[in-house]
Design an enzyme around this catalytic site. Sequence first.
Site, PDB file in Angstrom:
ATOM      1  CG  HIS A  38      -2.521  -1.242   3.194  1.00  0.00           C
ATOM      2  ND1 HIS A  38      -3.287  -1.893   4.136  1.00  0.00           N
ATOM      3  CD2 HIS A  38      -1.389  -0.869   3.841  1.00  0.00           C
ATOM      4  CE1 HIS A  38      -2.656  -1.906   5.297  1.00  0.00           C
ATOM      5  NE2 HIS A  38      -1.493  -1.298   5.144  1.00  0.00           N
ATOM      6  NE  ARG A  63       2.839  -0.811   1.129  1.00  0.00           N
ATOM      7  CZ  ARG A  63       2.230   0.094   1.904  1.00  0.00           C
ATOM      8  NH1 ARG A  63       2.915   0.714   2.859  1.00  0.00           N
ATOM      9  NH2 ARG A  63       0.966   0.405   1.707  1.00  0.00           N
ATOM     10  CG  ASP A  77      11.394 -14.657  -9.432  1.00  0.00           C
ATOM     11  OD1 ASP A  77      12.542 -14.163  -9.369  1.00  0.00           O
ATOM     12  OD2 ASP A  77      11.083 -15.718  -8.858  1.00  0.00           O
ATOM     13  CD  GLU A 141       4.779   0.422   7.926  1.00  0.00           C
ATOM     14  OE1 GLU A 141       3.961   1.262   7.547  1.00  0.00           O
ATOM     15  OE2 GLU A 141       4.977  -0.649   7.322  1.00  0.00           O
ATOM     16  CG  ASP A 167       0.736   1.023   9.559  1.00  0.00           C
ATOM     17  OD1 ASP A 167      -0.316   0.749  10.164  1.00  0.00           O
ATOM     18  OD2 ASP A 167       0.990   0.603   8.417  1.00  0.00           O
TER      19      ASP A 167
HETATM   20  C1  3PY Z   1       1.853   4.075   6.344  1.00  0.00           C
HETATM   21  O1  3PY Z   1       1.672   5.295   6.420  1.00  0.00           O
HETATM   22  O2  3PY Z   1       1.687   3.292   7.281  1.00  0.00           O
HETATM   23  C2  3PY Z   1       2.297   3.531   5.100  1.00  0.00           C
HETATM   24  O3  3PY Z   1       2.601   2.369   5.028  1.00  0.00           O
HETATM   25  C3  3PY Z   1       2.369   4.445   3.919  1.00  0.00           C
HETATM   26  O4  3PY Z   1       1.975   3.820   2.801  1.00  0.00           O
HETATM   27 MG    MG Z   2       2.034   1.205   6.673  1.00  0.00          MG
END
Ligand code: 3PY
Ligand code: MG
Length: 245
Positions: A38, A63, A77, A141, A167
């Site tokens: 994000h 991430r 890598d 999530e 999420d």
């Molecule tokens: C969420 O809260 O969905 C996340 O991925 C946190 O970064």
């Molecule tokens: Mg998330």
Amino acid sequence: MLSEGEIGLGIWLTIRCTDVAELISHLGFDWVVLDMEHSPLCISDVQNLIQVIDETKTTPIVRVAWNDPVLVKLALDVGAHGVLVPWVNTKEEAELAVKSVRYPPKGIRGYGPRRAAMYGLKTKEYLETADKEVMLIIQIETAKAVENLEKILTVEGIDAVFIGPYDLATSYGFLGDPSQPQVQKAINTILEICKKFKKPAGIFASPTTATDYIKRGFQFVAIGSDIGILMQACTDILNKLKSKE
Ligand code: 3PY
Ligand code: MG
């Protein structure tokens, strides 16, 4: 740290600037997540940021934007010490994430550990240790992932679980609002299942919610993001000064 039951504090890095990453990692965070899901960080930004973070004791975790072996191998890598894989909802998806971080025969990671093996200076050492040392954290999530969590955690090779509360809240119908009781209940359920499977659990928090999550048993907690904390600190200072005028 996690296997010894210690608590690790971290922060999200999203700003494309080595100065910020250098400052943050010298502050003493145990880990940072460089967020490619994000934020505008691209793979060359991530390599530059890891180059300064590697000068400190802070562990750089990337991430990746999606549960995709192509994205995972790129992150590893350039030197990520571990990956955080978003949206792992089923046992099959967890198996894919595990395979992505391991070389054959255990997995499907392609060969080319460029910077991770110090451009060839440490190839032998890297190849001998990578499968064991690269950390895999899966993100739980969605409501579907909560339902499947016991099955997901039977997959060997998952080092830790991380909750994405925003999420998660959204998947229960509360767009971006993890404070809802139903969401907090799901968070407790995830925590209990992680305890049962002896997996360290982490969560994305804020400066105000971090203490509560640590008390509840989370072992690695993000106190927020670089941009969020910058915004909050500036807002607080401005409000304080303006209210005194
Ligand atoms: C969420 O809260 O969905 C996340 O991925 C946190 O970064
Ligand atoms: Mg998330």
